[in-house]
Design an enzyme around this catalytic site. Structure first.
Site, PDB file in Angstrom:
ATOM      1  N   ARG A 227       2.256   1.115  -5.844  1.00  0.00           N
ATOM      2  CA  ARG A 227       2.305   0.307  -4.621  1.00  0.00           C
ATOM      3  C   ARG A 227       1.039  -0.513  -4.418  1.00  0.00           C
ATOM      4  NH1 ARG A 227       6.574   1.678  -1.140  1.00  0.00           N
ATOM      5  NH2 ARG A 227       5.592   0.513   0.521  1.00  0.00           N
TER       6      ARG A 227
ATOM      7  N   TRP B  69      -3.252  -2.286  -1.598  1.00  0.00           N
ATOM      8  CA  TRP B  69      -3.023  -3.621  -2.154  1.00  0.00           C
ATOM      9  C   TRP B  69      -3.569  -4.556  -1.084  1.00  0.00           C
ATOM     10  CZ3 TRP B  69       0.094  -7.996  -0.933  1.00  0.00           C
ATOM     11  CH2 TRP B  69       0.230  -8.916  -1.976  1.00  0.00           C
TER      12      TRP B  69
ATOM     13  N   HIS C 121      13.296 -32.864 -20.959  1.00  0.00           N
ATOM     14  CA  HIS C 121      12.955 -33.741 -19.839  1.00  0.00           C
ATOM     15  C   HIS C 121      11.507 -33.557 -19.375  1.00  0.00           C
ATOM     16  CE1 HIS C 121      16.986 -35.226 -19.620  1.00  0.00           C
ATOM     17  NE2 HIS C 121      17.490 -34.004 -19.462  1.00  0.00           N
TER      18      HIS C 121
ATOM     19  N   GLU D  12      13.750 -14.563 -16.373  1.00  0.00           N
ATOM     20  CA  GLU D  12      13.270 -13.190 -16.280  1.00  0.00           C
ATOM     21  C   GLU D  12      12.381 -12.831 -17.477  1.00  0.00           C
ATOM     22  OE1 GLU D  12      12.972 -11.124 -14.038  1.00  0.00           O
ATOM     23  OE2 GLU D  12      12.680  -9.203 -15.027  1.00  0.00           O
TER      24      GLU D  12
ATOM     25  N   GLU E 244       3.801 -11.703 -16.063  1.00  0.00           N
ATOM     26  CA  GLU E 244       3.253 -10.816 -15.041  1.00  0.00           C
ATOM     27  C   GLU E 244       2.482  -9.634 -15.627  1.00  0.00           C
ATOM     28  OE1 GLU E 244       6.131  -9.192 -12.241  1.00  0.00           O
ATOM     29  OE2 GLU E 244       7.573  -8.805 -13.813  1.00  0.00           O
TER      30      GLU E 244
ATOM     31  N   ASN F 166       0.050   0.703   6.073  1.00  0.00           N
ATOM     32  CA  ASN F 166       0.674  -0.272   5.178  1.00  0.00           C
ATOM     33  C   ASN F 166       1.335  -1.314   6.062  1.00  0.00           C
ATOM     34  OD1 ASN F 166       2.054  -1.631   3.148  1.00  0.00           O
ATOM     35  ND2 ASN F 166       3.779  -0.214   3.219  1.00  0.00           N
ATOM     36  N   GLY F 167       1.100  -2.586   5.749  1.00  0.00           N
ATOM     37  CA  GLY F 167       1.695  -3.653   6.560  1.00  0.00           C
ATOM     38  C   GLY F 167       0.604  -4.586   7.043  1.00  0.00           C
TER      39      GLY F 167
ATOM     40  N   LYS G 290       8.612 -11.539 -16.913  1.00  0.00           N
ATOM     41  CA  LYS G 290       8.128 -10.255 -17.462  1.00  0.00           C
ATOM     42  C   LYS G 290       6.876 -10.474 -18.277  1.00  0.00           C
ATOM     43  CE  LYS G 290       9.542  -7.877 -15.660  1.00  0.00           C
ATOM     44  NZ  LYS G 290      10.489  -7.725 -14.638  1.00  0.00           N
TER      45      LYS G 290
ATOM     46  N   LYS H  55       4.361  -3.383  -6.365  1.00  0.00           N
ATOM     47  CA  LYS H  55       5.792  -3.224  -6.597  1.00  0.00           C
ATOM     48  C   LYS H  55       6.603  -3.629  -5.379  1.00  0.00           C
ATOM     49  CE  LYS H  55       9.112  -0.479  -8.911  1.00  0.00           C
ATOM     50  NZ  LYS H  55       9.290  -1.553  -9.895  1.00  0.00           N
TER      51      LYS H  55
ATOM     52  N   CYS I 153       0.815  -1.212   0.000  1.00  0.00           N
ATOM     53  CA  CYS I 153       0.000   0.000   0.000  1.00  0.00           C
ATOM     54  C   CYS I 153       0.849   1.263   0.000  1.00  0.00           C
ATOM     55  CB  CYS I 153      -0.878   0.023   1.234  1.00  0.00           C
ATOM     56  SG  CYS I 153      -1.828  -1.465   1.450  1.00  0.00           S
TER      57      CYS I 153
HETATM   58  C1  G6P Z   1       7.330  -7.756  -6.133  1.00  0.00           C
HETATM   59  C2  G6P Z   1       7.400  -7.055  -7.478  1.00  0.00           C
HETATM   60  C3  G6P Z   1       8.473  -7.688  -8.349  1.00  0.00           C
HETATM   61  C4  G6P Z   1       9.792  -7.708  -7.612  1.00  0.00           C
HETATM   62  C5  G6P Z   1       9.689  -8.412  -6.264  1.00  0.00           C
HETATM   63  C6  G6P Z   1      10.945  -8.214  -5.432  1.00  0.00           C
HETATM   64  O1  G6P Z   1       6.777  -9.011  -6.271  1.00  0.00           O
HETATM   65  O2  G6P Z   1       6.145  -7.102  -8.133  1.00  0.00           O
HETATM   66  O3  G6P Z   1       8.604  -6.951  -9.544  1.00  0.00           O
HETATM   67  O4  G6P Z   1      10.764  -8.323  -8.394  1.00  0.00           O
HETATM   68  O5  G6P Z   1       8.612  -7.841  -5.517  1.00  0.00           O
HETATM   69  O6  G6P Z   1      11.081  -6.859  -5.156  1.00  0.00           O
HETATM   70  P1  G6P Z   1      12.409  -6.174  -4.670  1.00  0.00           P
HETATM   71  O7  G6P Z   1      12.011  -4.759  -4.348  1.00  0.00           O
HETATM   72  O8  G6P Z   1      12.842  -6.912  -3.454  1.00  0.00           O
HETATM   73  O9  G6P Z   1      13.398  -6.247  -5.756  1.00  0.00           O
END
Ligand code: G6P
Length: 573
Positions: A27, A73, A470, A447, A454, A99-100, A451, A568, A2
């Site tokens: 956020r 969130w 496999h 990655e 997500e 937040n938390g 990407k 994020k 949040c």
């Molecule tokens: C969330 C984000 C990801 C990110 C991950 C780790 O899940 O949506 O994009 O890679 O957290 O975040 P950090 O801030 O620890 O890199």
């Protein structure tokens, strides 16, 4: 997670809060809300994103010079109007944003309900508003278990915003005759770059001309810092989406990092002192960790990488260096891994993009990535900056000079945009995509898949190229996209894996380099970057993978900045 913002000063609070919420949406965007104290305490809130909600609720009709805002969130309680923050006490005199997670909220709620308090939401946060009815802030904090950044405003005390932080970030922004408090700096960066980063256990209040910070030892003195990020960095600057703008900022990030190369030297020295390196991270940052693991092992440094939430299973001790990678520096899973490692005597080196983050405070040594604020939920330029830091450390330890001109090559890769878009058009209607790579191509495959899935919601999997046969090969049919970041290392073997896909009719999209003749015989599509070294290709290929995910998403008419269900910064375990 949040986003939180508070404002107190001379200007119209609702206007400033709304602008801040737009910048904070990365956020969380399940619901938004604003509370302002003017004549009385007024609140507007609803489920949905800022742009949607502000069409129906006219936030700027709220009059008053102090207020709080929130983007949510959802953790406890569905994303509904009732569960949107700010949340209030029984008499609607106190509004709280949080937040938390308050871990003991159900006991507290039961006790409060037994004493006659009436709850209006299913959130854990609401207990804070009710507790504040009869108790002062430190008394309330004594009762809370869990992580929180809290900002509260009271109808009867409109001249102050109360705050508290424990394991969720909170920063005060100092203006002239006005002050801000927020979960992230970009929320108020347009108004001020003077900040006070609060620490765990800090609580107090912010007034328009002053503020007070306390913690268990009494009054706390935290230094005022000036942030050198410019406010444009948190704006779209003509790009349709932050994600696209941030991908385009990669060459500049590289340039800035190369200029500050000397700053990395002490860390390269430090890494040499340990018998083992243990990377820990989550999400995209974990893929950087895998890249680092390959690099370091290749020069004889015993290195492992473990996902933050899986850290309890590792053996770790005082001879180990834990390198914790996190864009935000606030990811609860990564912080918890760091806590465990510290308890067992390991030293911590952090790599993070946010000044004064919790991770930095926990670490013995800290490296800052120089990507500037990243607003899109997906990590793009920060991933590239993290990889570059590890690449440079690797080169220093190896005693070699890093490749110069990487930023120029990255600019050349960005020019492939139209070609990448054409490929995106070919695959956008597919249901599945596979990404395969060997060696340091494997983290990149992981990655690339992350990407794509997500933000475009296309199912995607990344795996070692040799592993395909496999099991997953059974899923390859005519036209299934298989994306391959090809490398000089294990080239022939990767080509063989591509042949296996080709034989089943898969649509092979290869990432390769100028002058690689063979790839064209196997791949249906080839995207070529300037010729460089094995370890450098990931720093170029990543732009292609990010742009591919971006274009597929836009073609599917989805927002690459705000994927559903994600945030994020994830401050819960
Ligand atoms: C969330 C984000 C990801 C990110 C991950 C780790 O899940 O949506 O994009 O890679 O957290 O975040 P950090 O801030 O620890 O890199």
């Amino acid at each position: 997670m949040c986003g939180i913002i508070g404002y107190i000063g001379k200007r119209k609070a609702s206007e400033l809060l709304l602008k801040a919420l737009e910048r904070l949406e990365y956020r969380g965007y399940d619901s938004i809300g604003i509370a302002v104290v003017g004549e009385g305490l007024e609140i507007l809130k609803d489920r949905g994103e800022v742009s949607e909600v502000s069409k129906t609720l006219n936030f700027t009709t709220l009059e008053g010079n102090s207020g709080i805002g929130h983007t949510r969130w959802a953790t406890h309680g569905a994303p509904t109007q009732e569960n949107a923050h700010p949340l209030t006490d029984c008499n609607e005199k106190i509004a709280v944003v949080h937040n938390g997670i308050i871990e003991n909220y159900s006991e507290l709620r039961k006790e409060l309900e037994d004493n006659g308090h009436k709850f209006k939401s299913e959130t854990d946060t609401e207990v804070i508003a009710h507790l504040l009815e009869n108790k002062n802030l430190p008394e309330v904090l004594d009762m809370l278990k869990g992580s929180y950044a809290i900002v509260a405003i009271k109808k009867d005390e409109p001249d102050k915003l109360l705050f508290a932080r424990n394991r969720s970030p909170l920063i005060i922004g100092l203006g002239a005759g006005e002050n801000f408090i927020a979960s992230d700096i970009p929320a108020f960066l347009k108004e001020t770059n003077k900040v006070v980063v609060l620490e765990n256990g800090d609580y107090g209040y912010v007034k328009k001309e002053s503020y007070e910070i306390n913690n268990v030892e009494g009054s706390a003195d935290r230094k005022v810092q000036e942030i050198n990020w410019n406010s444009e960095a948190a704006e779209k600057e003509g790009y349709e989406y932050f994600a696209l703008k941030e991908i385009h900022e990669i060459p500049r990030t590289t340039e800035n990092t190369m200029k500050a190369l000397e700053d990395l030297k002490p860390y390269a020295e430090e890494i040499r002192k340990y018998s083992r390196i243990m990377f820990t991270a989550c999400g995209t940052s974990y893929h950087t960790a895998l890249y680092g693991k390959y690099l370091f092992n290749s020069i004889g440094i015993r290195t492992e990488a473990v996902i933050g939430s899986e850290f309890s299973s590792v053996t770790i001790g005082k001879d180990d260096l834990v390198i914790a990678i996190s864009q935000s520096g606030e990811t609860a899973d990564t912080l918890s891994a760091v806590e465990k490692a510290k308890q067992r005597g390991a030293k911590i080196l952090s790599i993070s993009n946010v000044l004064g983050s919790s991770l930095e405070r926990e670490a013995d040594f800290s490296i800052h990535t120089l990507a500037g604020p990243e607003i899109a939920v997906i990590a793009t330029k920060t991933f590239s900056a993290q990889m570059l830091s590890l690449y440079l450390l690797y080169k220093m330890i190896k005693g070699e000079k890093p490749e110069t001109g990487l930023e120029k090559m990255q600019r050349t890769v960005l020019k492939l945009d139209a070609e990448i878009k054409k490929i995106a058009e070919k695959i956008q209607k597919k249901e599945n995509a596979y990404f395969i790579g060997r060696g340091i191509g494997y983290p990149l495959a992981m990655e690339g898949a992350l990407k794509l899935k997500e933000i475009s919601y296309m199912h995607a999997e990344g795996m070692p190229a040799g592993e395909l046969k496999h099991g997953t090969l059974s899923l390859i049919e005519k036209g299934t996209p298989v994306i391959v970041p090809l490398l000089p290392e294990m080239y022939d073997k990767t080509i063989s894996n591509m042949e296996e896909v080709k034989a089943r009719g898969g649509l092979i999209i290869a990432l390769s380099w100028e002058g690689d003749e063979r790839v064209g015989d196997v791949a249906s599509e080839v995207l070529r970057v300037p010729k460089t070294g094995n370890e450098e290709y990931p720093l170029l290929y990543i732009l292609i993978l990010q742009l591919l995910a971006y274009h597929v998403t836009v073609l599917r008419e989805l927002s690459p900045d705000k994927p559903r269900n994600l945030a994020k910064c994830v401050t819960v375990e």
